[in-house]
Design a protein around this motif. Sequence first.
Motif, PDB file in Angstrom:
ATOM      1  N   LEU A   9      37.598  46.347  31.140  1.00 15.60           N
ATOM      2  CA  LEU A   9      38.297  45.507  32.109  1.00 15.60           C
ATOM      3  C   LEU A   9      37.450  45.287  33.358  1.00 15.60           C
ATOM      4  O   LEU A   9      37.323  44.160  33.852  1.00 15.60           O
ATOM      5  N   PHE A  13      35.950  41.816  34.938  1.00 19.72           N
ATOM      6  CA  PHE A  13      36.268  41.360  36.291  1.00 19.72           C
ATOM      7  C   PHE A  13      35.003  41.123  37.118  1.00 19.72           C
ATOM      8  O   PHE A  13      34.931  40.180  37.902  1.00 19.72           O
ATOM      9  N   ARG A 135      47.596  48.975  35.108  1.00 17.60           N
ATOM     10  CA  ARG A 135      46.236  49.076  34.577  1.00 17.60           C
ATOM     11  C   ARG A 135      45.315  47.984  35.108  1.00 17.60           C
ATOM     12  O   ARG A 135      44.225  48.266  35.604  1.00 17.60           O
ATOM     13  N   GLU A 136      45.730  46.739  34.995  1.00 21.92           N
ATOM     14  CA  GLU A 136      44.860  45.664  35.472  1.00 21.92           C
ATOM     15  C   GLU A 136      44.663  45.715  36.988  1.00 21.92           C
ATOM     16  O   GLU A 136      43.538  45.533  37.457  1.00 21.92           O
ATOM     17  N   ALA A 139      42.118  48.468  37.674  1.00 19.75           N
ATOM     18  CA  ALA A 139      40.784  48.019  37.269  1.00 19.75           C
ATOM     19  C   ALA A 139      40.248  46.979  38.251  1.00 19.75           C
ATOM     20  O   ALA A 139      39.050  46.965  38.569  1.00 19.75           O
ATOM     21  N   ALA A 140      41.129  46.114  38.747  1.00 22.07           N
ATOM     22  CA  ALA A 140      40.708  45.108  39.726  1.00 22.07           C
ATOM     23  C   ALA A 140      40.220  45.767  41.010  1.00 22.07           C
ATOM     24  O   ALA A 140      39.247  45.309  41.627  1.00 22.07           O
ATOM     25  N   HIS A 183      40.186  40.475  44.152  1.00 22.83           N
ATOM     26  CA  HIS A 183      40.559  41.595  43.281  1.00 22.83           C
ATOM     27  C   HIS A 183      41.259  42.700  44.069  1.00 22.83           C
ATOM     28  O   HIS A 183      42.217  43.308  43.581  1.00 22.83           O
ATOM     29  N   ARG A 186      44.728  41.633  44.774  1.00 23.48           N
ATOM     30  CA  ARG A 186      45.565  41.737  43.572  1.00 23.48           C
ATOM     31  C   ARG A 186      46.166  43.131  43.472  1.00 23.48           C
ATOM     32  O   ARG A 186      47.352  43.287  43.168  1.00 23.48           O
ATOM     33  N   TYR A 187      45.348  44.138  43.737  1.00 25.61           N
ATOM     34  CA  TYR A 187      45.847  45.514  43.722  1.00 25.61           C
ATOM     35  C   TYR A 187      46.891  45.721  44.816  1.00 25.61           C
ATOM     36  O   TYR A 187      47.990  46.225  44.565  1.00 25.61           O
TER      37      TYR A 187
END
Length: 225
Positions: A9, A13, A135-136, A139-140, A183, A186-187
């Motif tokens: 992932l 990214f 999870r994403e 990872a971001a 990113h 996003r988190y």
Amino acid sequence: MALADFQNLVDDFVRDDESRITTDDRDAAIALAVARYSEDRPRKIVVDLTAAGGHYLDLPESWEDGFSQLESLEYPVDLVPPSEISPADWRLYTSPSATRIMVAFSLAAAATVRATHTGRHVLDDEADTIPFGAREPVAAYGASILLDQLASATANSSDPTIGADSVDHRSKSQEYAARARAHRNRYLNTFGLTERKNVAHGVVVDLDLTDSRGRDRLTHPGRYR
């Protein structure tokens, strides 16, 4: 979804087409992302403790000094609805020999007390305690750390004597920085958080780049690498 899936992932990214980031750099960024998530959304660990009799309970083996927080004690266990001991009736007590849980009333020997405490999340080749929906975003966040480092390294790689090349490096650096912010946001947005101020990401990506004409840098020549 174990470590290998997070690695894939983060690679997706970042899209490091020039292979500037090593696998160690990536794994360090993932570890920092998991540590950040553990602080923001710590893992809930439930464990049954057996009383020795009296007012004290030993901390569970899953307890992490300096991180774990005791959230609740249930006693007696398995009642409907659950019977929790009032927070006013328990506390952590540290003696010269150990830290234990002190309860205001005496517990019978072999009594079971159900404790809920926080802990760090685990992510390795075999274990993954990060929930599916996180999870994403996690990872971001790891990708944002690496993209910030790429932005810094690219900004410092231009040669001011060549105007067009310098502009190109600035543009690339700005692109990395913008992607890092996207990113990271996003988190933060996923968990309703705000960015922390004056907190370093804590990982350094060692990008041994030459200058824009392929020459060694004055402050970091190849013979010292």
